[in-house]
Write an enzyme that holds these catalytic residues in place. Sequence first.
Site, PDB file in Angstrom:
ATOM      1  N   ASP A  68       0.841  -1.200   0.000  1.00 35.43           N
ATOM      2  CA  ASP A  68       0.000   0.000   0.000  1.00 35.43           C
ATOM      3  C   ASP A  68       0.872   1.244   0.000  1.00 35.43           C
ATOM      4  OD1 ASP A  68       0.910  -0.269   2.598  1.00 35.43           O
ATOM      5  OD2 ASP A  68      -1.072  -0.306   3.524  1.00 35.43           O
ATOM      6  N   ASN A 137      -8.502  -1.502  13.675  1.00 38.62           N
ATOM      7  CA  ASN A 137      -9.884  -1.624  13.164  1.00 38.62           C
ATOM      8  C   ASN A 137     -10.057  -2.861  12.275  1.00 38.62           C
ATOM      9  OD1 ASN A 137      -8.456  -0.865  10.921  1.00 38.62           O
ATOM     10  ND2 ASN A 137      -9.825   0.792  10.304  1.00 38.62           N
ATOM     11  N   HIS A 139      -8.165  -3.646   9.704  1.00 45.58           N
ATOM     12  CA  HIS A 139      -7.759  -3.494   8.295  1.00 45.58           C
ATOM     13  C   HIS A 139      -6.538  -4.350   7.960  1.00 45.58           C
ATOM     14  CE1 HIS A 139      -4.912   0.270   8.900  1.00 45.58           C
ATOM     15  NE2 HIS A 139      -4.273  -0.859   9.126  1.00 45.58           N
ATOM     16  N   GLU A 144      -9.905  -1.124   4.354  1.00 47.49           N
ATOM     17  CA  GLU A 144     -10.557  -0.673   5.579  1.00 47.49           C
ATOM     18  C   GLU A 144     -11.889  -1.412   5.750  1.00 47.49           C
ATOM     19  OE1 GLU A 144      -8.781   0.961   7.473  1.00 47.49           O
ATOM     20  OE2 GLU A 144      -7.850   2.743   6.608  1.00 47.49           O
TER      21      GLU A 144
HETATM   22  P1  PGA Z   1       1.546  -1.122  13.068  1.00 48.80           P
HETATM   23  O1  PGA Z   1       0.561  -0.999  11.838  1.00 48.80           O
HETATM   24  O2  PGA Z   1       2.458  -2.263  12.787  1.00 48.80           O
HETATM   25  O3  PGA Z   1       2.311   0.190  13.128  1.00 48.80           O
HETATM   26  O4  PGA Z   1       0.704  -1.364  14.291  1.00 48.80           O
HETATM   27  C1  PGA Z   1      -0.186  -2.116  11.462  1.00 48.80           C
HETATM   28  C2  PGA Z   1      -1.185  -1.785  10.379  1.00 48.80           C
HETATM   29  O5  PGA Z   1      -1.871  -0.764  10.452  1.00 48.80           O
HETATM   30  O6  PGA Z   1      -1.311  -2.572   9.428  1.00 48.80           O
END
Ligand code: PGA
Length: 243
Positions: A68, A137, A139, A144
């Site tokens: 992404d 959340n 995702h 999302e």
């Molecule tokens: P993080 O992000 O490793 O900084 O917790 C994870 C994500 O949002 O996929």
Amino acid sequence: MNTAPHIIIGHDETACAAIAADVIDSVLAARPDALITLPTGKTPLALYRLLASGRRDAWKHVRFIALDEYCGLGDDDPRLFGAWIARECLDPMGITAERRTMFRSNAPDPVTECARVATWLDAHGPLDLAVLGLGTNGHLAFNEPGADPAGSVHVATLAAESITANAGYWGGADRVPRTGMTLGLGDIMRARKIILLVSGAHKAAILDRALHGPVDPAVPASILQTHGDVAVIADAAAAGGQR
Ligand code: PGA
């Protein structure tokens, strides 16, 4: 019927990194030119440090596609996910430019840019390995809540919870772009193997919902219950009460 993904619990992030590196080693032993995607975020940093400390040779044919990227950032912007993953993993692992397929954040039309990446993936995919992080959340990448379970590469609007989480990277929510480009859940689900890396107590509740709740687009990661080869690698804090 869904088979619950296999969960492997490491004591801490160092232990999880070692477990994940072993799984990646086995993928590359079978397919040295594997097509892989890897996440940005804080969770995989220990893994990237471990990989960079001694596996460069095994990565000399690996092909990478970005998972992404934010939309609309200039080539030198420090917030680029592409710059982050390059610094932490692609450069240390010696993945040359011709073995990288990246989103151009500042492409004039993000929809056309996503179509370009989708066309490349159609021609060169599917992914042999998708390493993923988990959002609070639920995702996966910028898929999302509500994302199309069969979706391909697309432009996404970041959910409020993702903006809050990403604010921690860049020093404020006003520094977080509102849109991104992402591989779709369909692209991820076509990966031959998936590793989901999860760390921290703040991920325990969503990990439990993703693994044991209904398969529901409201929790994008729950779709992993329907993939036959997922290794969930979680630290003790994220695993909480998991067995
Ligand atoms: P993080 O992000 O490793 O900084 O917790 C994870 C994500 O949002 O996929």
